[in-house]
Write a protein that holds these residues in place. Sequence first.
Motif, PDB file in Angstrom:
ATOM      1  N   ALA A  93       0.903  -1.097  -0.124  1.00  0.00           N
ATOM      2  CA  ALA A  93       0.014   0.003  -0.108  1.00  0.00           C
ATOM      3  C   ALA A  93       0.946   1.308   0.105  1.00  0.00           C
ATOM      4  O   ALA A  93       0.618   2.340   0.875  1.00  0.00           O
ATOM      5  CB  ALA A  93      -0.816   0.217   1.131  1.00  0.00           C
ATOM      6  N   LEU A  94       1.961   1.139  -0.858  1.00  0.00           N
ATOM      7  CA  LEU A  94       2.597   2.552  -0.934  1.00  0.00           C
ATOM      8  C   LEU A  94       1.954   3.198  -2.078  1.00  0.00           C
ATOM      9  O   LEU A  94       1.563   2.897  -2.894  1.00  0.00           O
ATOM     10  CB  LEU A  94       4.088   2.136  -1.361  1.00  0.00           C
ATOM     11  CG  LEU A  94       4.728   1.388  -0.434  1.00  0.00           C
ATOM     12  CD1 LEU A  94       6.357   1.008  -0.700  1.00  0.00           C
ATOM     13  CD2 LEU A  94       4.720   2.043   1.147  1.00  0.00           C
ATOM     14  N   ILE A  95       2.252   4.666  -1.911  1.00  0.00           N
ATOM     15  CA  ILE A  95       1.724   5.636  -3.060  1.00  0.00           C
ATOM     16  C   ILE A  95       2.701   5.651  -4.178  1.00  0.00           C
ATOM     17  O   ILE A  95       3.750   5.902  -4.119  1.00  0.00           O
ATOM     18  CB  ILE A  95       1.479   6.906  -2.455  1.00  0.00           C
ATOM     19  CG1 ILE A  95       0.636   7.241  -1.190  1.00  0.00           C
ATOM     20  CG2 ILE A  95       0.906   7.928  -3.607  1.00  0.00           C
ATOM     21  CD1 ILE A  95      -0.542   6.288  -1.383  1.00  0.00           C
ATOM     22  N   PRO A  96       2.294   5.114  -5.470  1.00  0.00           N
ATOM     23  CA  PRO A  96       3.318   4.917  -6.549  1.00  0.00           C
ATOM     24  C   PRO A  96       4.000   6.050  -7.025  1.00  0.00           C
ATOM     25  O   PRO A  96       5.292   6.020  -7.348  1.00  0.00           O
ATOM     26  CB  PRO A  96       2.464   4.434  -7.595  1.00  0.00           C
ATOM     27  CG  PRO A  96       0.835   4.801  -7.331  1.00  0.00           C
ATOM     28  CD  PRO A  96       0.775   4.861  -5.668  1.00  0.00           C
ATOM     29  N   GLU A  97       3.545   7.516  -6.714  1.00  0.00           N
ATOM     30  CA  GLU A  97       4.029   8.780  -7.202  1.00  0.00           C
ATOM     31  C   GLU A  97       5.224   9.069  -6.072  1.00  0.00           C
ATOM     32  O   GLU A  97       6.028  10.117  -6.403  1.00  0.00           O
ATOM     33  CB  GLU A  97       3.108   9.637  -7.557  1.00  0.00           C
ATOM     34  CG  GLU A  97       2.340   9.553  -8.549  1.00  0.00           C
ATOM     35  CD  GLU A  97       1.010   8.888  -8.050  1.00  0.00           C
ATOM     36  OE1 GLU A  97       0.808   8.577  -7.091  1.00  0.00           O
ATOM     37  OE2 GLU A  97       0.142   8.212  -8.957  1.00  0.00           O
ATOM     38  N   LEU A  98       5.284   8.376  -5.068  1.00  0.00           N
ATOM     39  CA  LEU A  98       6.127   9.018  -3.814  1.00  0.00           C
ATOM     40  C   LEU A  98       7.310   8.080  -3.887  1.00  0.00           C
ATOM     41  O   LEU A  98       7.164   6.925  -3.932  1.00  0.00           O
ATOM     42  CB  LEU A  98       5.327   9.227  -2.636  1.00  0.00           C
ATOM     43  CG  LEU A  98       4.165  10.013  -2.741  1.00  0.00           C
ATOM     44  CD1 LEU A  98       3.484  10.245  -1.229  1.00  0.00           C
ATOM     45  CD2 LEU A  98       4.259  11.219  -3.071  1.00  0.00           C
ATOM     46  N   THR A  99       8.142   8.470  -3.644  1.00  0.00           N
ATOM     47  CA  THR A  99       9.670   7.856  -3.316  1.00  0.00           C
ATOM     48  C   THR A  99       9.343   7.089  -1.800  1.00  0.00           C
ATOM     49  O   THR A  99       8.576   7.638  -1.063  1.00  0.00           O
ATOM     50  CB  THR A  99      10.964   8.778  -3.215  1.00  0.00           C
ATOM     51  OG1 THR A  99      10.954   9.606  -2.136  1.00  0.00           O
ATOM     52  CG2 THR A  99      11.173   9.437  -4.559  1.00  0.00           C
TER      53      THR A  99
END
Lengths: 225, 425
Positions: A93-99
């Motif tokens: 569940a990581l936000i894809p646009e964020l490193t």
Amino acid sequence: MISIKNLVKTYKTKHTETLVLRGVDLEVKEGEFLGIMGKSGAGKSTLMYQIGLLDHPTSGEIILNGKQTEQLTQNDRTLMRLSELGYVFQDYALIPELTAKENTMIPLLMQGLSREEAGDISTRMLAKVGLANRENNLPSQLSGGEQQRVSIARAIAHNPKILFADEPTANLDSVSGKAIIELFETLHADGQTIVMVTHEEEYAKYCDRVVYLEDGKITREFKPK
Amino acid sequence: MVTHKAPNNSRIMAVAWFLAKRQILRSNKYTTALIIFIMMLTFLNLVVISGILIGLIEGGNIANKEQYTGDLIITTIAGDPYIKSTYAISNTLHAMSDVENVSVRYFEGGQVEANYKTRRDFSDLPDTVGTQITGINLGNEEALSHLSKYVVEGDFLDANESGYILIGANLLHRYSSTFGDAFASLEGVYPGDEVKVTVNGRTKTFIVKGIVDTKVNEVSLRAFMTTEDFLRLVDRPGLNANEIAVDLKPGSFTTPDILKSNLEKAGFAGDGKIQTATEAIPEFLNQIRLAFGLLGNVIGLIGIVVASITIFIVIFINAVTRRKYIGIMKGIGISSKAIEISYVFQSIFYALLGGGFGMILVYGLLVPAFNAHPLDFPFSDGILVAPLSGTLFKFALLLIVTLAAGYVPARMIVKKNTLDSILGR
């Protein structure tokens, strides 16, 4: 730390009504590493979502850190999730646009930390989970195990009182899975309260206590250690 | 230190900006470029269509001012044959420091007959046309309207010559045939030809010196000669004129309205009809201008609706495909407001860039291009009218509509149950 009394959860559709939790009673002490096990469809994840304030129970009582949660408004629940609870999901569940670093920073920014403070803490947390050199990578540039480590770094960055993990090793190979569970063990050793849903016996042995859910009820519990 | 207070607006804004910036920077560049391009087209549709429609009329108004009325024109009061006190008015105007040019014009209704030397069948009607025979002071008229610029055949009149006439192009069939039978016209009259001019029963022959062609009918439908020739032809008592056109010095403090007021205060209100260039615009042109403006606004509004639907769809699809991540963000405690505002920031970004590029295109390319190469319409040279205040208003309108079109779909998705969003249910 966590006190649950007679928790019931029913899912209703137009024509059907499914009783998933049938009056669950559970106590979790501060610093405890609790495992929730059971077969598929037993209600493990549903129980965790209710305790973690991601869903509303149909009836029953949940007390988190001494606070009755039934009367909390939506905003209060969001604020409590932000300040006192941490989550690790099965699919990272990581936000894809964020490193990796930015993913870890968001809850901290929402809590009011400055960009610099949030960045420093994120860097430390990523180092703690063994990703010191991957903080500028996007999730798509990380392996599954690394993504789950970022997810853990994000979940613990704001120093939550309770860490919830929903089958955190389910999508990982055995080596990565073992590394993740050892990370939980380290956190637990530092005093972190953890509630983890798992269906893998070999990882349940790291828990202080395991409750076994069958057909929406806790039917037994045991201490693997 | 970590605080457990409800997030305040600045914190929400900071997180929203943090999310929006990264979503924009790391989204597909071609998609972003396409959205910005659509926004730019919408902005151009909003500004350019109405600007061209109004510009068709405005081009005519400008030509009317530059080639006929000047900044102010005095004409005869209905029922009066001439402007009374022409000499006094002219002297007063010349004495005003902000007045640059004054052209006093004399005219009478008359007839011009051509081809009478080659007429064989006298049962046919003679080749004549009715027009206003206008006497002008060449130097003054040239200074005010640059009439010689519009001579398309032959030459301009010469103050040292007599017996020459300038014919308005719309009096000639080869120029006015595009108007159908709207005007009676003369066949085959060229510079050097002889024509008979008849005013009040007095006839004199003139040699055509040139043909003057503009889109201002008050010029193209008249025949011009020197004041001296006019007064020799027309038996007019005194030197009272029919029109006095006045130009103010560029950048002078005196406006046409002030000049008009000064003339009225000087007691000339009863001597002639004093009008500024704007007032002298025929009412039907004002009505057309209003109708065109309305039409342009309707087309622009349709453009705005299309743009808002486009942005709505873009943001909606973006939010729907990111529903799971929106759920996760809500799950880890990011406030709904911060997520919604991040989408609003994205919409603003699209609108700002689209509108910004549109502004650059309008003022950097289209307005200069239309000024240099006006659209050739029969009644005017159409330009692009885009006053900065109006353009900025339309920019702001686009921004507000886009903002709403971005917020609504984001709100719709953010409102959905957090767990359902996370689990994709």
